[in-house]
Scaffold this motif. Structure first.
Motif, short mmCIF file in Angstrom:
data_model
loop_
_atom_site.label_atom_id
_atom_site.label_comp_id
_atom_site.label_asym_id
_atom_site.label_seq_id
_atom_site.Cartn_x
_atom_site.Cartn_y
_atom_site.Cartn_z
N VAL A 25 31.95 37.37 41.70
CA VAL A 25 33.01 37.85 40.82
C VAL A 25 33.74 39.00 41.51
O VAL A 25 33.15 40.05 41.74
CB VAL A 25 32.43 38.31 39.46
N SER A 69 37.95 32.74 36.51
CA SER A 69 36.97 33.44 35.68
C SER A 69 35.67 32.67 35.67
O SER A 69 35.62 31.49 36.05
CB SER A 69 37.47 33.55 34.23
N ILE A 82 28.50 40.56 41.14
CA ILE A 82 29.70 41.25 40.66
C ILE A 82 30.10 42.25 41.73
O ILE A 82 29.40 43.26 41.92
CB ILE A 82 29.43 42.01 39.34
N THR A 84 33.26 43.59 41.86
CA THR A 84 34.49 44.24 41.37
C THR A 84 34.32 45.76 41.40
O THR A 84 33.20 46.27 41.52
CB THR A 84 34.75 43.85 39.91
N HIS A 88 35.48 47.32 36.08
CA HIS A 88 35.48 45.93 35.60
C HIS A 88 34.09 45.34 35.48
O HIS A 88 33.94 44.18 35.10
CB HIS A 88 36.32 45.07 36.55
N GLU A 91 32.65 44.34 31.76
CA GLU A 91 33.31 43.13 31.26
C GLU A 91 32.71 41.88 31.92
O GLU A 91 32.36 40.91 31.25
CB GLU A 91 34.80 43.25 31.58
N ALA A 92 32.59 41.96 33.24
CA ALA A 92 32.05 40.79 33.97
C ALA A 92 30.61 40.50 33.58
O ALA A 92 30.21 39.35 33.39
CB ALA A 92 32.16 41.04 35.48
N GLU A 95 30.41 38.90 30.25
CA GLU A 95 30.74 37.46 30.32
C GLU A 95 29.53 36.67 30.83
O GLU A 95 29.22 35.59 30.32
CB GLU A 95 31.96 37.25 31.21
N CYS A 96 28.86 37.22 31.86
CA CYS A 96 27.64 36.57 32.37
C CYS A 96 26.66 36.34 31.22
O CYS A 96 26.08 35.26 31.07
CB CYS A 96 26.95 37.43 33.44
#
Lengths: 697, 697
Positions: A25, A69, A82, A84, A88, A91-92, A95-96
């Motif tokens: 990501v 995404s 991740i 990023t 961020h 958020e990532a 989502e995971c």
């Protein structure tokens, strides 16, 4: 929301180290960026799982399709890296969690070491993990590498290295960048690895838990740990106990032997690094072999694996040395002796056996074969004879120039003899990469420096079978608490069987002073809020009569009123003046990282000046208590030193055991206890606590 | 007989290291024999002088003409290497002397370490040398190598190595075999040598004299010594003084930090190895930088050469660290701190300057540039800013993976910044041979391990300008001698200005006891033959009255009569009971190797238990005496420790200076003096000797 179930160790090992699919990501298309590395490395290594670069701004990344995404992927990947920026990450990771990804590894910094804002982020990550079952590696993890599955999920530039050697060692590290150093140095020494993990902040997965997850992997034969703190000590212990049960040795280097470096570890990782000798005691209690030198991490495992824990107790290891070069051997002798390990002279029987085997040598402390030792049969016969001699616990072969010029020939007797029951270590005096490669192939311990050789030998023989801590123990944050008065502390000591000097309690306004103790006496202020009685003028020594006691009480009360007006003490404590052969400090406390410890130290001003102390995790048995006594330099004054009587070391050992039992007490939740001084009297006369500070939870 | 004249240093250097002609007496035709090596190596290296193999049994040796004897040669060779068995050595050396050979190097063993027979042989060699002017290297010398003149006159198998790198470092070693290790390890690190000498038994040419002979060689920039003992300390000192005058740094590794290794050096080389801290004090006094780790010998010179001796006194060195890898830097911090060296945080001004130069970094104790530091301009700006900051004495650059993958780029800022006035050291965290080669080319200090880096930094900053000892000093064998009674020792102390507790002398049969001292007193037996008075019951403390003194005398006399019936003591010594803040031991003695030393140690039982002591060569000045005090851990109790009054450290320093002046006394030839205890009283109240044992030559 589709919460994951908790993963078993095997499942965690698989999704962490050898997933079937992985998303990156924040994968970058710019080769100069760290975020471009994981994809590069995975492609270069030939990882066979499915890789999904995710970049919401680009359709292609490094020549392959990028996905906008995690949700847009054709499957839920096992693992997401991740990469990023910090802002961020939550958020990532969220989502995971929602999608059911099993493991998320986080590269960004700004969490545990990021102040209040960082700590808030850590809590968010932990909330996501608990709610969804997503396991998190990091943040501040440079990634995870499994060389068997060619899963190089890392942003560490060092993994651009071609031809990474694969081996049976698993590495876990609080520092990500040092993984690269271990790898390149390992390659130069033909030492390969199974996998390497940068554990970062350990907000979810701890170093111990990660290592535990790999324990059933039969291709992993040992572990190397680079530690900056004793964070999550409980997980580390659980891992170490299981590793020992499976005969998989664990070697650790721990930063922070100096106070300065401990402070640095704090700023660097957000961890609280405790006192180094507490960590030392903890690692020893866990059966983890701690080395002093960084490079010994690469060298020690084969040796540590060959020395059984607990092989030697109550004496120093005895080492025999066979060499082709006296100077090289002398360096090893020096370094071993500095670590308290004796190079033992062969017995007459062994010298006779050497002669019978055709070995010509002097009757010195080391078997110096000189040039003769470059002949296979001479070196082989010498090593076999020494390895069979009962006076040695380990034999070191010190090989000179031949290790460089005839590596096969020079190393062959060492390799052929290394199968014997007793451990054999090798120090190669010249630069000898080929000989090291041979040794590494067959797993025979080889060392590049006399310091590393001695470091590993010392670490191997100090290793113990890890102890399973008794129930009720564990890590407890030891803050605050209620302090007992000295009188109450003695009541507690009486219950746990710890002797103290006879004491009487007197009201400060006592009319009649009748003492159940012989004069002269000590008069001390008695109040639970006064820990340092001398500092408030609260102690008067050598008081010889009833009148003098009265005068002493009056002086003490005046002084305390003046210095601590808020305290109204009602009593003084009276003790007979007591002397002994010497004094020690005996202490107990609950360390916030490693739990209950017991400490024996030289008493009086020397506690601080010489830092002469011995620490163990509590509780201890009599054998361990005796080891603690023998580790204390000042104990020499209790062993018939300079014509003095020997001290009552049995009573001292029993006192250590008694105090350490507080760790498993149902009744007393003591967070801190210090007896200073504990007077040691001649053998048979026991020990006596002369002062006591005890704090309850 | 044609006696040589004594050779000048330059002439010795030439005949020893670059002779025009050399004979190999006992050259073997059998390639498997050690005695075949020198001819092989000389031919292989391309040495351009004339080489004469001598073998009385063969006409040819290794394909070239062999000569039956030295006398049969067409010329008298400059140098002869005697590689015959021990029994033929004297004869060959005698012939060298008769013919006028300038230098003979002897390979055989069986001399200094060969018992009575060996010592007789040593005397014969020394007689030949004195009578003829022949200089002798060895015996037990594996040979001498000069890489500039390609003179590889050695039996050390390691010199079969091709492509030996040539450099500016000259190596002299008590161990011959370790020369090979230094060479191969040097080659792996691109460190080359000018020459290497195995000094063997030093029956004539000593290590110091050999090094001195090379001092005018402008291509030699520094020296590396491998020492097993302090034999011929005077020559070593003379060399060190001249080397310092020429700005040629000297680095030494010395075996025998442990008692075991010291014993080994004895059996190995026939040398008497003294106490290690005496050697340490001697090397420091000579301005020789002693390193702890073997490999630091290869690494330290460039750094030691850049740190001026005496740059820092009276405080710890302050080190700044710039890094691309926090973990790597933390290891250096740890190792430095363990050696008492502080890693200093940059000042606000320096942080501002870093920001101005475009360097983004946190405000931590180390400047961690992370990946940014792999950019040339960022690392260069950081190093330049740190090197210009007044708060640092030295800067360490810790370089991570880039040192391996982009060696030129990673090392370029270090090399470009290293010209600054302040020293810059580099620790390369990965395996990085190419980067080391670049650093070696330009002589910038580079280190392979955090331990070596800290070891060299510590050695460099401990280095002092060597002191030229005052006249009348030197090495004196301190055996036997006449012991003074305590009373006479105090008379001596009065002359040298060393205060003692007031004392009175009383006949043991004194009728009237009138003391010029207040009660209570100590009564001690007084006799020059009793050094340990308590052991014979010769001391009674806390005697409070005339009657009690009488009783004490009678008890003492009885006890001494019983325990030492051969002694008839006539007097006792009386002193007032004296207390102070604490006690120390102050001693002076003539060490057989290094000459007069002064020693300050913690007093009482702690001298032995903690080995807390500081040693210097005598005499010392007030500044050095104060350094000694600050080195003693127990000195903390004299610096206002735990609310106590500060001690009279000025008086203590003066007492050290006074006792050390015995080294230059015309009047007193003291070989050994010990004051234990010397009582330290509060500031202004001075120090007082409470006991004294003094032995005259």
């Amino acid at each position: 929301m589709l919460p994951n179930k908790a993963q078993s160790g095997g499942e965690l090992a698989q999704t962490l180290l050898a997933p079937k699919s992985v998303a990156i990501v924040g994968a970058s298309d710019d080769l100069s960026k760290t975020a471009a590395r994981p994809l590069q490395f995975l492609r270069r290594s030939g990882y066979e799982g499915r890789v999904y670069p995710i970049n919401q701004n680009r359709e292609m990344v490094l020549g392959e399709k990028a996905w906008p995404s995690l949700a847009s992927l054709p499957e839920v990947p096992d693992h997401a890296f991740i990469v990023t920026p910090t802002d961020h990450v939550i958020e990532a990771v969220g989502e995971c969690g929602r999608l059911g990804v099993r493991v998320a590894t986080i590269l960004a910094t700004g969490f545990s070491e990021g102040g209040a804002e960082g700590h808030r982020r850590v809590e968010q990550l932990q909330d996501i993990s608990s709610a969804t079952g997503l396991r998190i590696l990091g943040p501040s993890s440079i990634g995870v590498v499994d060389l068997r599955s060619k899963f190089l999920l890392t942003a560490n530039a060092a993994f651009a290295e071609p031809d990474l050697p694969v081996g049976g060692t698993f590495v876990a590290s609080h520092s990500g960048s040092l993984l690269g150093a271990l790898m390149s140095r390992g390659k130069a020494r033909s030492v390969g690895f199974a996998g390497l993990v940068s554990v970062g902040n350990e907000v979810d997965l701890s170093l111990g838990e990660i290592c535990s997850a790999t324990l059933n992997d039969p291709t992993i034969s040992g572990y190397v740990l680079f530690l900056e703190s004793m964070r999550h000590a409980k997980d580390l212990r659980a891992f170490a106990i299981e590793a020992a049960r499976r005969n998989k040795p664990v070697v650790a280097y721990k930063l922070g032997r100096s106070a300065q470096a401990a402070e640095l570890a704090l700023s660097h990782t957000g961890a609280l690094a405790g006192e180094d000798d507490v960590a030392e005691a903890f690692l020893a209690d866990c059966g983890i072999a701690r080395v002093e030198h960084f490079e010994t991490l690469l060298e020690a495992l084969p040796l540590v694996g060959r020395v059984s824990p607990n092989a030697i107790r109550g004496r120093a290891p005895r080492v025999g040395i066979v060499t082709t070069t006296g100077g090289g051997a002398a360096m090893v002798v020096d370094e071993l002796a500095l670590r308290g390990i004796e190079v033992t002279k062969a017995s007459d029987q062994t010298f006779a056996n050497l002669a019978k085997a055709g070995v010509k040598t002097g009757h010195e402390r080391i078997i110096d074969l000189t040039m003769e030792g470059t002949r296979y049969e001479v070196m082989k016969a010498s090593l076999d004879t020494m390895l069979n001699a009962p006076e040695f616990d380990l034999v070191v072969a010190v090989i000179g120039s031949s290790a460089r010029f005839q590596p096969d020939l020079a190393i062959k007797p060492v390799i052929d003899s290394a199968g014997a029951g007793k451990p054999l270590a090798t120090f190669l005096v010249p630069d000898a990469p080929q000989a090291f490669a041979r040794l590494a192939e067959v797993g025979v311990p080889g060392f590049r420096t006399p310091e590393g050789c001695a470091d590993a030998i010392s670490a191997a023989f100090r290793r113990r079978t890890p102890r399973v801590p008794p129930a009720g123990r564990g890590c407890i944050t030891a803050t605050g608490g209620r302090q007992l008065s000295e009188w109450d502390a003695y009541k507690l000591f009486e219950e746990i069987g710890l002797p103290h000097a006879p004491a009487a309690r007197l009201p400060i306004d006592a009319e009649k002073i009748e003492l159940p103790l012989p004069y002269p006496v000590v008069v001390k202020i008695l109040h639970e809020a006064i820990a340092h009685k001398t500092e408030v003028g609260g102690v008067i020594l050598n008081v010889g009569s009833e009148d003098a006691v009265r005068a002493a009480i009056s002086r003490i009360v005046d002084s305390v009123r003046q210095k601590r007006p808020e305290i109204s003490a009602q009593h003084v404590l009276i003790q007979s003046m007591t002397t002994g052969l010497g004094e020690v400090l005996l202490g107990y406390r609950k360390d916030p990282d490693v739990g209950p410890i017991v400490l024996l130290a030289s008493g009086g001003v020397f506690t601080e000046i010489y830092r002469d102390r011995s620490i163990r995790l509590a509780p201890v048995d009599l054998q361990v208590a005796k080891e603690m006594i023998s580790e204390l330099a000042v104990s020499r004054i209790f062993t018939g030193y300079r014509g003095k009587k020997p001290g009552d070391l049995d009573a001292l050992a029993q006192a250590i055991v008694s105090l350490s039992q507080l760790a498993v007490s149902d009744k007393w939740d003591v967070v801190d206890a210090e007896i200073n001084p504990l007077i040691v009297r001649p053998a048979g006369a026991g020990v006596l606590a002369l002062d006591a500070v005890v704090k309850l939870a």
